[in-house]
Design a protein around this motif. Structure first.
Motif, mmCIF file in Angstrom:
data_model
loop_
_atom_site.group_PDB
_atom_site.id
_atom_site.type_symbol
_atom_site.label_atom_id
_atom_site.label_comp_id
_atom_site.label_asym_id
_atom_site.label_seq_id
_atom_site.Cartn_x
_atom_site.Cartn_y
_atom_site.Cartn_z
ATOM 1 N N PHE A 121 -6.678 8.120 -6.222
ATOM 2 C CA PHE A 121 -6.443 7.224 -5.084
ATOM 3 C C PHE A 121 -7.766 6.954 -4.365
ATOM 4 O O PHE A 121 -8.525 7.884 -4.087
ATOM 5 C CB PHE A 121 -5.448 7.865 -4.116
ATOM 6 C CG PHE A 121 -5.128 7.011 -2.912
ATOM 7 C CD1 PHE A 121 -4.079 6.106 -2.939
ATOM 8 C CD2 PHE A 121 -5.885 7.113 -1.748
ATOM 9 C CE1 PHE A 121 -3.787 5.320 -1.836
ATOM 10 C CE2 PHE A 121 -5.601 6.331 -0.636
ATOM 11 C CZ PHE A 121 -4.543 5.427 -0.688
ATOM 12 N N HIS A 178 -9.293 5.264 -0.908
ATOM 13 C CA HIS A 178 -8.851 4.881 0.439
ATOM 14 C C HIS A 178 -9.432 3.543 0.876
ATOM 15 O O HIS A 178 -10.401 3.037 0.304
ATOM 16 C CB HIS A 178 -9.203 5.973 1.444
ATOM 17 C CG HIS A 178 -10.665 6.078 1.778
ATOM 18 N ND1 HIS A 178 -11.293 5.256 2.683
ATOM 19 C CD2 HIS A 178 -11.624 6.942 1.325
ATOM 20 C CE1 HIS A 178 -12.558 5.594 2.783
ATOM 21 N NE2 HIS A 178 -12.802 6.610 1.959
ATOM 22 N N SER A 202 -5.362 4.150 -8.378
ATOM 23 C CA SER A 202 -4.639 3.467 -7.298
ATOM 24 C C SER A 202 -5.536 3.360 -6.077
ATOM 25 O O SER A 202 -6.492 4.118 -5.929
ATOM 26 C CB SER A 202 -3.348 4.229 -6.937
ATOM 27 O OG SER A 202 -3.646 5.500 -6.361
ATOM 28 N N TRP A 212 -5.712 1.421 -1.787
ATOM 29 C CA TRP A 212 -5.099 0.633 -0.707
ATOM 30 C C TRP A 212 -6.168 -0.112 0.062
ATOM 31 O O TRP A 212 -7.227 0.441 0.359
ATOM 32 C CB TRP A 212 -4.327 1.580 0.221
ATOM 33 C CG TRP A 212 -3.872 0.993 1.520
ATOM 34 C CD1 TRP A 212 -2.810 0.160 1.717
ATOM 35 C CD2 TRP A 212 -4.445 1.227 2.817
ATOM 36 N NE1 TRP A 212 -2.684 -0.154 3.060
ATOM 37 C CE2 TRP A 212 -3.686 0.490 3.759
ATOM 38 C CE3 TRP A 212 -5.533 1.979 3.268
ATOM 39 C CZ2 TRP A 212 -3.969 0.485 5.116
ATOM 40 C CZ3 TRP A 212 -5.819 1.979 4.623
ATOM 41 C CH2 TRP A 212 -5.042 1.240 5.536
#
Length: 268
Positions: A73, A75, A138, A140
């Motif tokens: 992930f 950020h 992944s 965001w």
């Protein structure tokens, strides 16, 4: 004076100001910090990998057990804010589904230009794959942009990009560039929408209650991918979710994004 898509500077600034658009965003971030602290305290151990010498060049690894797939992930924070530790709470969903999760940190602007940030993510993936093997990526917001920029890395098998920026030209023209310092050439080099289409599955997700420009970015990028390669990439609109609440879909094991991540981790 119109700068971008008929918008002047003030309108363009507002069109990309996610924190201002979500009035309780500051409170949401505080809750994320608390939830992340609780998750860390509930785990027996946290492995930290160093991939370079910078203070933020670290990867936090939550291992779900031997043989489990790994979801990394990245950020957000417009490449100039936030830290990986704030987002540890999203690991709860994947971990409950038997997916190990790694959080990649990176140097923020203006200390590092965007070219350098993209290079840091590649270096982090080099180190992470040596430890865990194949990676499903992944991210965001700004992290989603870095996912799209990193799909060509050989360790990456699939991608989940949430609420991302894929055309950097409006970033160059709005307040975000005060710290990024993007020039026209850097925009071209780092705009996924202008680059070759990823040859691996990429799910582009966005909230139905996000700012109009954020929604357009996701839809436009997906449409561009479809022109070049059909039936490989996907677009998912999560109705009722804004730029911050969309992450609840990953943090919950029954959330749409956690279930999507579980499907993506079956890609070999």
């Amino acid at each position: 004076m119109h700068l971008y898509r008929g918008m002047d500077k003030a309108t363009l600034d507002a069109a990309y100001n996610n924190s201002a658009a979500v009035t309780d965003s500051a409170e949401i971030l505080i809750r994320w910090e608390d939830r992340s602290m609780q998750l860390r305290s509930s785990r027996a151990s946290l492995l930290v990998l160093h991939y370079a010498t910078g203070e933020r060049n670290r990867i936090d690894c939550f291992d779900a057990g031997p043989g489990t797939p790994w979801l990394a992930f990245i950020h957000g924070g417009y490449w100039q804010m936030r830290a990986k530790e704030t987002f540890h709470f999203v690991a709860a969903g994947p971990l409950a589904l038997g997916i190990s999760v790694a959080f990649i940190g990176y140097t923020l602007a203006p200390e590092k230009r965007l070219d350098g940030i993209v290079a840091e993510i590649s270096a982090a993936l080099d180190i992470l794959t040596q430890r865990v093997g194949a990676i499903h990526l992944s991210g965001w917001s700004a992290g989603a942009h870095l996912v799209a920029m990193s799909m060509g890395h050989p360790a990456v098998k699939s991608g989940l990009a949430m609420s991302g920026i894929y055309d950097l030209e409006p970033m160059r023209l709005c307040y975000v560039n005060d710290k990024l310092g993007l020039d026209k050439d850097e925009v071209v080099r780092n705009s996924p929408i202008a680059l070759p289409t990823p040859s691996k599955p990429l799910l582009i997700a966005y909230g139905g209650s996000e700012l109009t420009e954020l929604q357009r970015q996701s839809v436009s990028y997906f449409q561009t991918l479809q022109i070049q390669r059909t039936n490989l990439h996907a677009l998912e609109r999560l109705d009722g979710h804004h730029h911050f609440s969309i992450l609840e879909g990953l943090a919950s094991p029954t959330g749409a994004l956690a279930l999507a991540a579980a499907r993506l981790t079956t890609v070999r």
